[in-house]
Design an enzyme around this catalytic site. Structure first.
Site, PDB file in Angstrom:
ATOM      1  N   GLY A 100     -50.984  15.547   5.828  1.00 39.21           N
ATOM      2  CA  GLY A 100     -51.529  14.487   6.681  1.00 39.21           C
ATOM      3  C   GLY A 100     -50.608  13.289   6.722  1.00 39.21           C
ATOM      4  N   ASP A 115     -59.621   8.483   4.080  1.00 40.22           N
ATOM      5  CA  ASP A 115     -60.977   8.836   4.528  1.00 40.22           C
ATOM      6  C   ASP A 115     -61.511  10.070   3.811  1.00 40.22           C
ATOM      7  OD1 ASP A 115     -60.800   6.770   6.294  1.00 40.22           O
ATOM      8  OD2 ASP A 115     -60.931   7.982   8.114  1.00 40.22           O
ATOM      9  N   ALA A 127     -58.342   1.714   7.302  1.00 33.73           N
ATOM     10  CA  ALA A 127     -56.912   1.905   7.040  1.00 33.73           C
ATOM     11  C   ALA A 127     -56.442   1.248   5.731  1.00 33.73           C
ATOM     12  CB  ALA A 127     -56.110   1.386   8.226  1.00 33.73           C
ATOM     13  N   GLY A 162     -51.266  10.408   8.308  1.00 34.57           N
ATOM     14  CA  GLY A 162     -52.013   9.226   8.734  1.00 34.57           C
ATOM     15  C   GLY A 162     -51.622   8.064   7.836  1.00 34.57           C
ATOM     16  N   PHE A 163     -52.526   7.103   7.701  1.00 33.61           N
ATOM     17  CA  PHE A 163     -52.201   5.926   6.896  1.00 33.61           C
ATOM     18  C   PHE A 163     -51.975   6.293   5.428  1.00 33.61           C
ATOM     19  CE2 PHE A 163     -54.251   4.044  10.590  1.00 33.61           C
ATOM     20  CZ  PHE A 163     -53.374   3.028  10.877  1.00 33.61           C
ATOM     21  N   GLY A 164     -52.870   7.113   4.867  1.00 38.52           N
ATOM     22  CA  GLY A 164     -52.751   7.463   3.449  1.00 38.52           C
ATOM     23  C   GLY A 164     -51.480   8.252   3.167  1.00 38.52           C
ATOM     24  N   VAL A 193     -52.694  23.032   8.264  1.00 37.10           N
ATOM     25  CA  VAL A 193     -52.993  23.551   6.921  1.00 37.10           C
ATOM     26  C   VAL A 193     -54.331  24.277   6.956  1.00 37.10           C
ATOM     27  CG1 VAL A 193     -53.556  22.888   4.551  1.00 37.10           C
ATOM     28  CG2 VAL A 193     -51.597  21.864   5.721  1.00 37.10           C
ATOM     29  N   GLU A 205     -66.316  -2.352  19.608  1.00 33.21           N
ATOM     30  CA  GLU A 205     -65.017  -2.603  20.249  1.00 33.21           C
ATOM     31  C   GLU A 205     -64.887  -1.820  21.553  1.00 33.21           C
ATOM     32  OE1 GLU A 205     -62.088  -1.880  17.154  1.00 33.21           O
ATOM     33  OE2 GLU A 205     -62.133  -3.997  16.589  1.00 33.21           O
TER      34      GLU A 205
HETATM   35  C1  LIG Z   1     -61.391   4.791  16.948  1.00 33.06           C
HETATM   36  C2  LIG Z   1     -61.117   4.313  15.548  1.00 33.06           C
HETATM   37  C3  LIG Z   1     -60.962   2.965  15.320  1.00 33.06           C
HETATM   38  C4  LIG Z   1     -60.688   2.487  14.016  1.00 33.06           C
HETATM   39  N1  LIG Z   1     -60.509   1.141  13.821  1.00 33.06           N
HETATM   40  C5  LIG Z   1     -60.141   0.703  12.605  1.00 33.06           C
HETATM   41  C6  LIG Z   1     -59.835  -0.678  12.390  1.00 33.06           C
HETATM   42  O1  LIG Z   1     -59.926  -1.493  13.319  1.00 33.06           O
HETATM   43  N2  LIG Z   1     -59.444  -1.067  11.153  1.00 33.06           N
HETATM   44  C7  LIG Z   1     -59.332  -0.172  10.121  1.00 33.06           C
HETATM   45  O2  LIG Z   1     -58.940  -0.555   9.028  1.00 33.06           O
HETATM   46  N3  LIG Z   1     -59.622   1.126  10.285  1.00 33.06           N
HETATM   47  C8  LIG Z   1     -60.024   1.600  11.503  1.00 33.06           C
HETATM   48  N4  LIG Z   1     -60.298   2.915  11.671  1.00 33.06           N
HETATM   49  C9  LIG Z   1     -60.294   3.813  10.514  1.00 33.06           C
HETATM   50  C10 LIG Z   1     -58.881   4.197  10.092  1.00 33.06           C
HETATM   51  O3  LIG Z   1     -58.143   4.600  11.214  1.00 33.06           O
HETATM   52  C11 LIG Z   1     -58.983   5.313   9.055  1.00 33.06           C
HETATM   53  O4  LIG Z   1     -59.710   4.824   7.952  1.00 33.06           O
HETATM   54  C12 LIG Z   1     -57.594   5.747   8.604  1.00 33.06           C
HETATM   55  O5  LIG Z   1     -56.896   6.300   9.696  1.00 33.06           O
HETATM   56  C13 LIG Z   1     -57.702   6.773   7.481  1.00 33.06           C
HETATM   57  O6  LIG Z   1     -56.422   7.175   7.119  1.00 33.06           O
HETATM   58  P1  LIG Z   1     -56.173   8.644   6.555  1.00 33.06           P
HETATM   59  O7  LIG Z   1     -54.747   8.711   6.181  1.00 33.06           O
HETATM   60  O8  LIG Z   1     -57.204   8.975   5.556  1.00 33.06           O
HETATM   61  O9  LIG Z   1     -56.469   9.615   7.799  1.00 33.06           O
HETATM   62  P2  LIG Z   1     -55.827   9.638   9.255  1.00 33.06           P
HETATM   63  O10 LIG Z   1     -55.159   8.379   9.591  1.00 33.06           O
HETATM   64  O11 LIG Z   1     -56.924  10.117  10.150  1.00 33.06           O
HETATM   65  O12 LIG Z   1     -54.714  10.773   9.146  1.00 33.06           O
HETATM   66  C14 LIG Z   1     -55.010  12.126   8.927  1.00 33.06           C
HETATM   67  C15 LIG Z   1     -53.787  12.942   9.311  1.00 33.06           C
HETATM   68  O13 LIG Z   1     -53.990  14.268   8.871  1.00 33.06           O
HETATM   69  C16 LIG Z   1     -53.591  15.176   9.890  1.00 33.06           C
HETATM   70  N5  LIG Z   1     -54.339  16.407   9.672  1.00 33.06           N
HETATM   71  C17 LIG Z   1     -55.687  16.558   9.653  1.00 33.06           C
HETATM   72  N6  LIG Z   1     -56.020  17.827   9.369  1.00 33.06           N
HETATM   73  C18 LIG Z   1     -54.862  18.509   9.200  1.00 33.06           C
HETATM   74  C19 LIG Z   1     -54.552  19.874   8.898  1.00 33.06           C
HETATM   75  N7  LIG Z   1     -55.508  20.789   8.689  1.00 33.06           N
HETATM   76  N8  LIG Z   1     -53.256  20.230   8.831  1.00 33.06           N
HETATM   77  C20 LIG Z   1     -52.268  19.327   9.048  1.00 33.06           C
HETATM   78  N9  LIG Z   1     -52.515  18.018   9.322  1.00 33.06           N
HETATM   79  C21 LIG Z   1     -53.791  17.620   9.396  1.00 33.06           C
HETATM   80  C22 LIG Z   1     -53.926  14.447  11.186  1.00 33.06           C
HETATM   81  O14 LIG Z   1     -53.152  14.924  12.259  1.00 33.06           O
HETATM   82  C23 LIG Z   1     -53.574  12.997  10.810  1.00 33.06           C
HETATM   83  O15 LIG Z   1     -52.239  12.686  11.118  1.00 33.06           O
HETATM   84  C24 LIG Z   1     -60.583   3.417  12.955  1.00 33.06           C
HETATM   85  C25 LIG Z   1     -60.735   4.783  13.202  1.00 33.06           C
HETATM   86  C26 LIG Z   1     -60.992   5.224  14.477  1.00 33.06           C
HETATM   87  C27 LIG Z   1     -61.136   6.709  14.726  1.00 33.06           C
END
Ligand SMILES: Cc1cc2nc3c(=O)[nH]c(=O)nc-3n(C[C@H](O)[C@H](O)[C@H](O)COP(=O)(O)OP(=O)(O)OC[C@H]3O[C@@H](n4cnc5c(N)ncnc54)[C@H](O)[C@@H]3O)c2cc1C
Length: 442
Positions: A13, A302, A317, A15-17, A81, A172
């Protein structure tokens, strides 16, 4: 791990984490491989602006390989994955199998529908770039169809937009949608009666933004109502059909557009892997973010269930970023033979934007409403967006919106006019996953 081999850290993943973990790991001590089923990182906090025709999808995304150029001893694999063999320490994807010594799971979350019949099938979700773009196309298509619609019932359904969930995303998006509709779209469609157009926000609780202080909730409610959003509190959704939302109080709203922002759960991958999960599908981690049975596996963002003062941390995030950083540092500690350290969340506050000149911000010890909170929100999001070009383009779009009351991205694209995906773009919610692929490609 053999004596002459560098430890292999695999991050699932980007994403942010996951990204922050990759940026933090001391790569003089380990090689890292990041796996994602997209080749780009998505800045999800601005996704609702893609749906509201304010930003291009590309402006909130950034290529993962470009980010990793600055991270030595790193590699990227584009793959989905599917599973993990914890005993053999192998990540199983739809392609290759990738060995690891240490693993960070950061696959985020998906929409959660609380078992509401028809919600998953008929409501739009706002969790990925594709979903954001499909929703934008759908909204614009509704207006194109409404212009020529003779049937008044059908016209009403096309012009009624229901957002379920009065949390940050729902507020929003409802605000941005109202500004799009009662601004640029009203000028684009002079023959339509905009008195007929409705944006309805449904919230089951008795207030919006339940995580915010009372003063900020009241401000948001008043401001959003003033923008033309019909806010219905205590409105519990019982069922969603293709063209209607049924509330538990027996009332029915006829609509072709329901946007679901009410619930979120951990990515189902965790459950498939047999990891211990909470009721909302998040992995119960140790204070060090390790998985209890697998001390070389970390879960962040998340997907991680982490309690502080008896409450689970929010799915935002900053939590993901801070956890990714701590997990990376803990892995380096383990490599060096030291004990991992516990994670502690530093809450620097939360902000929500409602519309032009209107936002709410809760900072440690203080809270703000109005113009100052709105400017703060703009600045924080712009600074955190990845990519210099993206920041410039977002700033241009925001300026055009602010000074000219114009939305630049009113495209139905891909248009699908003569293609097989026409039905996906200009009809109700498209099917996703396997079923969609079969339909599109025969
Ligand atoms: C519409 C919306 C608005 C938001 N607004 C805010 C805000 O204003 N402020 C704030 O702080 N937070 C906000 N959030 C929440 C924030 O975006 C999440 O808390 C944050 O993205 C979590 O980070 P993460 O790394 O856990 O997951 P994510 O950022 O979701 O990253 C997960 C990654 O894993 C990848 N992935 C998933 N499953 C698989 C797999 N099986 N195989 C390979 N790759 C995979 C995905 O492609 C993605 O790149 C918002 C979320 C959404 C949906």
């Amino acid at each position: 791990m053999t004596a002459n081999k560098r430890p292999q850290v695999v991050i699932v993943g980007a994403g942010f984490g996951g990204l922050w973990a990759a940026r933090t790991i001391d790569t003089s001590r380990a090689d890292i491989t990041i796996i994602d089923h997209n080749n780009y990182h998505t800045f999800l906090p601005l996704l609702y602006q893609v749906s509201a025709a304010e930003l291009e999808p590309e402006e909130i995304a950034y290529p993962i390989r470009a980010i990793l150029r600055k991270v030595r001893h790193s590699d990227f694999i584009l793959a989905d994955v599917k599973g993990i063999d914890f005993s053999k320490r192998l990540v199983e994807t739809d392609g290759v199998k990738i060995p690891y010594d240490y693993l960070i799971l950061a696959t985020g979350s998906t929409s959660f529908y609380f078992g509401v019949p028809g919600a998953e099938e008929n409501a739009f979700s706002l969790k990925t770039l594709e979903e954001g773009t499909i929703l934008r196309n759908h909204i614009l298509c509704n207006f194109e169809q409404a212009v020529h619609e003779a049937d008044s019932g059908r016209k009403e359904r096309l012009l009624t937009f229901v957002v379920v969930g009065g949390g940050a995303t729902g507020v929003e998006f409802a605000g941005a949608l109202a500004e799009l509709i009662y601004g640029p779209l009203e000028r684009d469609y002079p023959t339509l009666d905009f008195g007929q157009v409705r944006v309805i926000l449904l919230e089951a609780a008795d207030n919006l933004l339940m995580h915010m202080p009372e003063k900020l909730r009241r401000y948001s409610l008043e401001r959003l109502s003033g923008m033309g959003v019909d806010i219905r509190l205590g409105a519990v959704v019982g069922k969603i059909e293709k063209s209607a939302v049924h509330l538990k109080d027996g009332s029915i709203i006829e609509t072709d557009t329901v946007v679901w922002t009410a619930g979120v759960r951990g990515d189902p991958l965790a459950e498939r892997l047999g990891l211990p999960v909470s009721r909302n599908g998040r992995v119960k981690v140790m204070p060090t973010l390790q998985v209890p049975e697998h001390r070389n596996v970390y879960v962040v963002g998340d997907l991680a269930y982490f309690e502080e003062d008896g409450e689970q941390l929010p799915l935002v995030a900053p939590v993901a970023i801070q956890q990714g950083t701590v997990a990376a540092n803990n892995i380096v500690r383990q490599i060096g033979g030291r004990e991992p350290e516990p994670f502690e969340y530093k809450d620097r506050g939360t902000m929500v934007t409602i519309g032009r000149n209107a936002g709410v911000a809760r900072l440690p010890g203080r809270s703000y409403t109005g113009l100052f909170a709105w400017i703060l929100w703009l600045a924080v999001h712009l600074l955190n967006l990845i990519g210099f070009r993206n920041r410039i383009l977002v700033m241009i779009n925001w300026s055009q919106d602010y000074f000219l009351f114009e939305r630049a991205v009113r495209f139905i694209f891909p248009s699908g006019a003569y293609s097989k995906i026409k039905a996906l773009q200009c009809a109700s919610k498209p099917e996703t996953g396997e079923r969609k692929e079969k339909k599109e490609f025969g």
